[in-house]
Design a protein around this motif. Structure first.
Motif, mmCIF file in Angstrom:
data_model
loop_
_atom_site.group_PDB
_atom_site.id
_atom_site.type_symbol
_atom_site.label_atom_id
_atom_site.label_comp_id
_atom_site.label_asym_id
_atom_site.label_seq_id
_atom_site.Cartn_x
_atom_site.Cartn_y
_atom_site.Cartn_z
ATOM 1 N N ARG A 192 0.839 -1.201 0.000
ATOM 2 C CA ARG A 192 0.000 0.000 0.000
ATOM 3 C C ARG A 192 0.868 1.242 0.000
ATOM 4 N NH1 ARG A 192 -3.445 -1.222 5.174
ATOM 5 N NH2 ARG A 192 -4.284 0.851 4.793
ATOM 6 N N LEU A 193 2.047 1.132 0.568
ATOM 7 C CA LEU A 193 2.989 2.251 0.603
ATOM 8 C C LEU A 193 4.308 1.792 -0.009
ATOM 9 C CD1 LEU A 193 3.807 5.110 1.566
ATOM 10 C CD2 LEU A 193 4.379 4.100 3.780
ATOM 11 N N LEU A 194 4.739 2.500 -1.039
ATOM 12 C CA LEU A 194 5.979 2.144 -1.728
ATOM 13 C C LEU A 194 7.021 3.221 -1.432
ATOM 14 C CD1 LEU A 194 7.447 0.266 -3.709
ATOM 15 C CD2 LEU A 194 6.407 1.533 -5.594
ATOM 16 N N LEU A 195 8.115 2.805 -0.794
ATOM 17 C CA LEU A 195 9.180 3.732 -0.420
ATOM 18 C C LEU A 195 10.361 3.506 -1.348
ATOM 19 C CD1 LEU A 195 8.921 2.995 3.410
ATOM 20 C CD2 LEU A 195 7.941 4.964 2.227
ATOM 21 N N LEU A 196 10.718 4.527 -2.093
ATOM 22 C CA LEU A 196 11.789 4.388 -3.083
ATOM 23 C C LEU A 196 12.925 5.343 -2.746
ATOM 24 C CD1 LEU A 196 9.517 4.402 -6.294
ATOM 25 C CD2 LEU A 196 10.494 2.403 -5.142
ATOM 26 N N ASP A 197 14.097 4.779 -2.485
ATOM 27 C CA ASP A 197 15.256 5.580 -2.120
ATOM 28 C C ASP A 197 16.265 5.556 -3.268
ATOM 29 O OD1 ASP A 197 17.059 7.074 -0.756
ATOM 30 O OD2 ASP A 197 17.458 5.614 0.822
ATOM 31 N N GLU A 198 16.391 6.666 -3.950
ATOM 32 C CA GLU A 198 17.260 6.774 -5.128
ATOM 33 C C GLU A 198 17.043 5.596 -6.077
ATOM 34 O OE1 GLU A 198 18.832 9.378 -5.656
ATOM 35 O OE2 GLU A 198 19.115 10.341 -3.713
ATOM 36 N N PRO A 199 15.812 5.389 -6.509
ATOM 37 C CA PRO A 199 15.525 4.165 -7.273
ATOM 38 C C PRO A 199 16.120 4.160 -8.679
ATOM 39 C CG PRO A 199 13.615 5.601 -7.262
ATOM 40 C CD PRO A 199 14.628 6.240 -6.369
ATOM 41 N N HIS A 200 16.451 5.340 -9.214
ATOM 42 C CA HIS A 200 17.003 5.373 -10.572
ATOM 43 C C HIS A 200 18.479 5.013 -10.609
ATOM 44 C CE1 HIS A 200 13.422 8.075 -11.116
ATOM 45 N NE2 HIS A 200 13.325 7.348 -12.206
ATOM 46 N N ALA A 201 19.134 5.070 -9.450
ATOM 47 C CA ALA A 201 20.580 4.839 -9.413
ATOM 48 C C ALA A 201 20.913 3.431 -9.912
ATOM 49 C CB ALA A 201 21.089 5.017 -7.986
ATOM 50 N N GLY A 202 21.864 3.362 -10.815
ATOM 51 C CA GLY A 202 22.338 2.066 -11.286
ATOM 52 C C GLY A 202 21.506 1.433 -12.372
ATOM 53 N N LEU A 203 20.371 2.028 -12.703
ATOM 54 C CA LEU A 203 19.501 1.429 -13.721
ATOM 55 C C LEU A 203 19.870 1.935 -15.117
ATOM 56 C CD1 LEU A 203 15.944 1.627 -12.102
ATOM 57 C CD2 LEU A 203 17.278 -0.430 -12.533
ATOM 58 N N ASP A 204 19.767 1.045 -16.096
ATOM 59 C CA ASP A 204 19.950 1.493 -17.472
ATOM 60 C C ASP A 204 18.652 2.171 -17.944
ATOM 61 O OD1 ASP A 204 18.153 -0.544 -17.914
ATOM 62 O OD2 ASP A 204 19.600 -1.898 -18.828
ATOM 63 N N GLU A 205 18.640 2.649 -19.188
ATOM 64 C CA GLU A 205 17.492 3.420 -19.666
ATOM 65 C C GLU A 205 16.214 2.572 -19.643
ATOM 66 O OE1 GLU A 205 17.569 6.612 -19.912
ATOM 67 O OE2 GLU A 205 15.430 6.578 -20.361
ATOM 68 N N GLN A 206 16.366 1.315 -20.036
ATOM 69 C CA GLN A 206 15.182 0.432 -20.034
ATOM 70 C C GLN A 206 14.657 0.246 -18.612
ATOM 71 O OE1 GLN A 206 15.882 -3.667 -20.935
ATOM 72 N NE2 GLN A 206 13.783 -4.067 -21.581
ATOM 73 N N GLY A 207 15.590 0.058 -17.686
ATOM 74 C CA GLY A 207 15.198 -0.101 -16.288
ATOM 75 C C GLY A 207 14.524 1.145 -15.741
ATOM 76 N N ARG A 208 15.050 2.306 -16.135
ATOM 77 C CA ARG A 208 14.464 3.569 -15.677
ATOM 78 C C ARG A 208 13.050 3.747 -16.241
ATOM 79 N NH1 ARG A 208 18.714 8.205 -14.989
ATOM 80 N NH2 ARG A 208 20.198 7.120 -13.687
ATOM 81 N N THR A 209 12.877 3.325 -17.462
ATOM 82 C CA THR A 209 11.537 3.430 -18.066
ATOM 83 C C THR A 209 10.553 2.525 -17.329
ATOM 84 O OG1 THR A 209 12.584 3.868 -20.201
ATOM 85 C CG2 THR A 209 10.272 3.201 -20.238
#
Lengths: 224, 216
Positions: free
Chosen positions: B139-156
């Motif tokens: 119900r609650l999603l906590l994201l801490d610097e979630p884009h770090a380390g991801l490639d473009e596909q992962g970020r999308t």
């Protein structure tokens, strides 16, 4: 999710990790076997001493291997923040405790079977009172695993974990070692009533260790 | 508290159900501390914090089945496969292995499901962490610097997950340095500096009754 399912989930996870990493097979089991074999060579000159000393030597080997197994069980929780992951699962603290202790107990019991066979063969021990031996081994293993799990989580996160675990566990499991050794000695000697009395002591210790661990594990996991 | 000093002081934040709140701030501002506090991983030393209707000072363990944290660590075991790691976390909240497999597919890791976590790249590990979070249907999603380390596909993929969160009954707290990437996702932005949240509110609260409110 029922308590037993949660326990099975945690124990299954730990046993799968051990099977996959092969630390138990490649380090803990060989270590225990080497201890037993070394004692056999050290006391080989006196073949009458080996059968008498066998119970104590067996449990000494199990205890040393148990320290490795306990340390290993909690070292895997320190990689990738797995300890926080375990907390975030939302699993009940009692389930986590019993699951981790059960995994350690299974590993130790397998080790004891192998070491038991080695002791019978190398130490020329005649097996008597098999039921009492098995019950003593089971109760002692549960007590050892439960106590080790409590102190294992207490030491987790500390840089001195590998030193702390023996320092904390060895005094606490002294009753298990004494009871296991005496139960085995009496059973092998054919004194069954005395053997069962020691088994009762081991069962009482195991029950207390599991009860205390079930209550204490969650707070220790949170504060570590 | 970090040593003698308060990591968060005077932090005042009220989050409505279905919001996507961006926590912006410099390194050491207190973003990670706030997220870990919300996840019940840190004890509340003083003040009042309520997450999902639960007072953190009373029982911070009670909320963990209802939230997921994607943090700097993956919370995974190197010797387990991707699928085993996701299934473990999923079954812990009594969800099925099909949910775990669906989450793996959603983050594009179905082909790596049988690879052990220790052999994954950094970006793949981040995707595993996201899969674990999704599989638990929080119900609650906590994201801490979630884009770090991801490639473009992962970020999308990650952006898609965040955008879909309100429709899926989730509230999101997102801490990020990559503001150009995170801002378009957020419905609100708050600044954190020196442990203080610059946003007019009182109690941290999120999604008491999920899908009904999300669709309202």
């Amino acid at each position: 999710m029922t308590f037993l399912r949660e326990v099975a989930l945690v124990a299954g996870k730990d046993l799968r990790i051990e099977r996959r990493s092969r630390v138990a097979m490649q380090q803990i089991l060989p270590f225990g076997a080497i201890v037993v074999v070394m004692f056999a060579f050290a006391l080989d000159a006196d073949r009458t001493t080996l059968p008498i000393a066998a119970p104590g030597l067996f449990w000494a080997a199990v205890l040393l291997a148990a320290l490795l197994a306990i340390g290993r069980s909690f070292s895997v929780e320190e990689v990738n923040g797995a300890r926080d992951g375990l907390r975030l699962t939302g699993l009940d603290g009692g389930s986590l405790f019993v699951g981790k202790a059960a995994a350690i107990a299974v590993e130790l019991f397998v080790l004891e079977i192998v070491l038991g066979v080695a002791v019978v063969v190398l130490y020329d021990v005649t097996v008597r009172g098999l039921l009492a031996l098995v019950c003593a081994a089971l109760a002692a293993t549960v007590g050892l695993a439960a106590t080790g799990t409590v102190y294992g989580v207490l030491a987790t996160g500390s840089r001195a974990r590998d030193t702390l675990i023996p320092l904390l566990v060895l005094p606490a499991v002294t009753p298990v070692m004494l009871g296991g050794t005496q139960a085995f000695a009496e059973a092998l000697d054919g004194s069954m009533s005395e053997a069962w009395q020691w088994v009762q002591l081991l069962v009482a210790f195991a029950v207390l260790a599991v009860a205390a661990g079930t209550v204490a594990f969650a707070p220790l996991l949170e504060e570590g | 508290m970090l040593g003698r000093f308060p990591a968060l002081a005077g932090a005042d934040l009220d989050v409505e159900p279905g919001e996507i709140v961006l926590l912006a701030g410099a390194n050491g501002a207190g973003k990670t501390t706030l997220l870990r506090l919300c996840a019940g991983l840190l004890p509340l030393r003083s003040g009042h914090a309520e997450v999902l209707g639960v007072d953190l000072a009373v029982d911070r363990r009670a909320i963990r089945r209802s939230l997921a944290l994607v943090g700097h660590e993956t919370f995974c075991y190197d010797d387990l496969t991707v699928r085993e790691n996701v299934r473990f976390a999923t079954r812990a909240v009594a969800r099925s292995t099909a949910d775990a497999d669906a989450a793996l597919e959603r983050v594009g890791l179905e082909r790596s499901a049988r690879v052990t976590h220790g052999r994954l790249s950094q970006g793949q590990r981040r995707r595993v962490a996201l899969a674990i979070a999704l599989a638990r249907d929080p119900r609650l999603l906590l994201l801490d610097e979630p884009h770090a380390g991801l490639d473009e596909q992962g970020r999308t993929i990650l952006d898609g997950v965040v955008r879909a969160a309100p429709a899926e009954g989730r509230t999101v707290l997102l801490a990020s340095h990559e503001l150009h990437r995170a801002r378009p996702l957020a419905t609100r932005e708050v600044q954190i500096s020196a442990g203080q949240v610059h946003d007019p509110a009182a109690t941290l609260r999120a999604v008491p009754s999920r899908r009904a409110e999300a669709s309202a």
